[in-house]
Design a protein around this motif. Structure first.
Motif, PDB file in Angstrom:
ATOM      1  N   UNK A   1     -17.054   1.247  -5.871  1.00 28.95           N
ATOM      2  CA  UNK A   1     -17.839   2.466  -6.085  1.00 28.95           C
ATOM      3  C   UNK A   1     -17.905   2.770  -7.580  1.00 28.95           C
ATOM      4  N   UNK A   2     -19.094   3.132  -8.052  1.00 27.91           N
ATOM      5  CA  UNK A   2     -19.196   3.674  -9.416  1.00 27.91           C
ATOM      6  C   UNK A   2     -20.060   4.928  -9.365  1.00 27.91           C
ATOM      7  N   UNK A   3     -20.513   5.427 -10.535  1.00 27.11           N
ATOM      8  CA  UNK A   3     -21.248   6.692 -10.525  1.00 27.11           C
ATOM      9  C   UNK A   3     -22.610   6.564  -9.842  1.00 27.11           C
ATOM     10  N   UNK A   4     -23.084   5.319  -9.588  1.00 26.18           N
ATOM     11  CA  UNK A   4     -24.395   5.159  -8.926  1.00 26.18           C
ATOM     12  C   UNK A   4     -24.258   5.094  -7.411  1.00 26.18           C
ATOM     13  N   UNK A   5     -23.077   4.804  -6.889  1.00 28.23           N
ATOM     14  CA  UNK A   5     -22.912   4.719  -5.433  1.00 28.23           C
ATOM     15  C   UNK A   5     -21.848   3.709  -5.035  1.00 28.23           C
ATOM     16  N   UNK A   6     -21.924   3.285  -3.751  1.00 31.99           N
ATOM     17  CA  UNK A   6     -20.864   2.445  -3.181  1.00 31.99           C
ATOM     18  C   UNK A   6     -21.464   1.224  -2.506  1.00 31.99           C
ATOM     19  N   UNK A   7     -20.859   0.047  -2.737  1.00 35.97           N
ATOM     20  CA  UNK A   7     -21.270  -1.137  -1.988  1.00 35.97           C
ATOM     21  C   UNK A   7     -20.055  -1.767  -1.314  1.00 35.97           C
ATOM     22  N   UNK A   8     -20.329  -2.358  -0.157  1.00 35.99           N
ATOM     23  CA  UNK A   8     -19.266  -2.923   0.668  1.00 35.99           C
ATOM     24  C   UNK A   8     -19.678  -4.319   1.114  1.00 35.99           C
ATOM     25  N   UNK A   9     -18.723  -5.247   1.118  1.00 32.32           N
ATOM     26  CA  UNK A   9     -18.944  -6.573   1.709  1.00 32.32           C
ATOM     27  C   UNK A   9     -17.595  -7.051   2.243  1.00 32.32           C
ATOM     28  N   UNK A  10     -17.445  -7.085   3.558  1.00 31.92           N
ATOM     29  CA  UNK A  10     -16.134  -7.404   4.148  1.00 31.92           C
ATOM     30  C   UNK A  10     -15.720  -8.851   3.864  1.00 31.92           C
TER      31      UNK A  10
ATOM     32  N   UNK B   1     -23.592  -4.266   1.129  1.00 33.02           N
ATOM     33  CA  UNK B   1     -24.326  -3.167   1.780  1.00 33.02           C
ATOM     34  C   UNK B   1     -24.053  -1.867   1.041  1.00 33.02           C
ATOM     35  N   UNK B   2     -25.122  -1.116   0.775  1.00 30.96           N
ATOM     36  CA  UNK B   2     -24.949   0.207   0.173  1.00 30.96           C
ATOM     37  C   UNK B   2     -24.555   1.181   1.285  1.00 30.96           C
ATOM     38  N   UNK B   3     -23.466   1.916   1.072  1.00 30.51           N
ATOM     39  CA  UNK B   3     -22.998   2.877   2.084  1.00 30.51           C
ATOM     40  C   UNK B   3     -22.838   4.244   1.408  1.00 30.51           C
TER      41      UNK B   3
END
Ligand code: NAD
Length: 423
Positions: free
Chosen positions: A249-258, A282-284
């Motif tokens: 996560x940074x100031x622009x948002x969150x990404x996830x990849x398991x 994936x953007x969450x």
């Protein structure tokens, strides 16, 4: 800022309040030195400065800047400068106090200081950024210096800003004072290894904590909040050791990849546009970051991020505090109850100030070391400090945070006692 703000009256849930409650917890372990503890509950000196600059459109804008010297019992003040729209005097007080604890925890001959300007640097042109840096440096020039207080980079400040600070101080004092700031570019007296030092320290302390927990780093799932200097370097080193970075996560948002984010592709995108521009995850929603299944959580953004609610839901077994003050005291208690080990900021992210110390020593001796020598010395200092803190935690059956404060406060208050009170 609260109208009621005084050194001993923090506003609710503020970083300064967090710091004061951390100091209160260490008092039972200080023995006779406890009579000096009040000295840690107030800064030695706090300077507020007006920073006026002419903007590119011809208007005059005024910004508020701070430099706080929390404690100098063991040596000159040391601590970064933050450019952020939410900077307040109270925040800078807390950050300066954490520097006092940190420099003592790793046994560097420094006190603690910190500075900041309440500004969003992303809205400034390069010329405006240089002007605000130079005017701020000139205003705080009355209290900083190579032997009194040595600034360094923090959130949204970097080597270029340190170069302007060094030049401004040098112009005002009539020499070339490379030792007035650390985190400088290499050809201006900077040190090899400084840029990666904080992230490296997070990795070194985290690797040792994982070993003691019996956690294999190969395949360990890691979530990182804040993907700047500290977060991205720590993530890279853990990935090199075989861990999977599953959420960022940074100031622009969150990404996830398991399956693990590909850092070699993510870092250049994140540096340019922020993490959500990266296509390999994936953007969450931001709050989902705290629900992501992980073994290690690395907060490396701002203070107060691990709240009681987030502490309750994280699946991490190990928290590595890359940021300063990321965990509020109630969350600290919940993590302890849930058996989650926290390596506290004041040791976990001390790699940066340790290599800053190397830079300062190299500047004074005008003799520069190679990167291997720097990393070997850094690893040794971090490991010695961590082992001593771990022994203290085991001896008193206390958290690593309280143990770090016990080791650090004893050094600071012993120095205070031996110096005596002036006059
Ligand atoms: P940086 O400016 O390089 O990066 C900060 C990161 O945090 C960026 O990725 C930014 O996008 C992210 N961020 C900002 N606001 C956020 C928000 N609201 N939610 C999620 N992410 C957000 O700063 P840095 O130097 O990496 O510092 C990060 C933390 O580490 C700070 O707490 C700082 O005090 C601490 N620290 C830094 C150093 C150092 O040497 N740089 C040393 C010790 C501690």
């Amino acid at each position: 800022m609260s109208e009621k703000l005084s050194f001993v009256n923090p506003t609710a849930n503020s970083p300064w309040g967090t710091y004061l409650s951390q100091v209160d917890r260490v008092v039972p372990y200080l023995g006779p030195l406890a009579r000096w503890v009040e000295t840690l509950k107030r800064p030695k000196r706090a300077l507020i400065v007006d920073v006026p600059i002419e903007m590119d459109d011809g208007t005059i804008a005024h910004f508020e800047g701070y430099r706080v010297q929390h404690n100098m019992s063991r040596g000159p003040g040391k601590g970064g400068v933050r450019f952020h729209p939410d900077v307040t005097l109270e925040e800078v007080m807390a950050l300066s106090a954490w520097m006092t604890i940190k420099t003592a925890a790793v046994n560097l001959p420094y006190g603690g200081a910190k500075g900041g300007i309440r500004v969003d640097p992303k809205k400034l042109s390069l010329q405006e950024l240089e002007k605000i840096t130079r005017r701020y440096t000139s205003e705080i020039g009355i209290i900083i210096g190579p032997h009194t207080d040595i600034p360094a980079p923090d959130v949204n400040t970097n080597g270029q800003i340190m170069a302007w600070m060094m030049d401004t101080y040098s112009m005002n004092t009539g020499g070339t004072a490379t030792g007035v700031v650390t985190g400088k570019p290499l050809h201006l007296g900077g040190s090899l290894g400084r840029v990666k030092a904080t992230g490296r320290g997070v990795f070194v302390t985290g690797r040792e904590a994982a070993r003691r927990l019996g956690m294999d780093l190969r395949g360990a799932r890691i979530a990182v909040q804040g993907f700047g200097n500290v977060g991205s370097v720590a993530a890279e080193l853990f990935a090199e050791a075989g861990a999977k970075i599953v959420a960022v996560q940074d100031h622009t948002g969150t990404i996830v990849n398991t399956n693990g984010l590909d850092l070699s592709k993510l870092i250049p995108v994140a540096n340019k546009e922020g993490v959500i521009a990266f296509k390999g995850g994936d953007v969450v929603p931001n709050e989902a970051f705290w629900d992501t299944a992980c073994d290690i959580l690395i907060p490396a953004a701002l203070e107060g991020q691990i709240t009681a609610e987030r502490a309750q839901k994280t699946t991490a077994k190990l928290v590595l505090e890359g940021a300063n003050g990321p965990t509020v005291p109630t969350a600290d208690d919940i993590l302890a109850e849930r058996g989650v080990l926290v390596v506290p900021d004041v040791i976990c992210n001390a790699g940066g100030v340790t290599v800053s110390y190397f830079e300062w020593v190299q500047d004074f001796s005008s003799f520069f070391w190679d990167e291997d020598e720097i990393n070997v010395r850094l690893d040794r200092i971090m490991m010695n400090a961590l082992n001593q803190i771990w022994d203290t935690a085991d001896k008193h059956k206390i958290s690593l945070r309280t143990a770090t404060y016990a080791v650090a406060c004893e050094r600071i208050l012993m120095a205070r006692q031996e110096r005596g009170l002036y006059p």
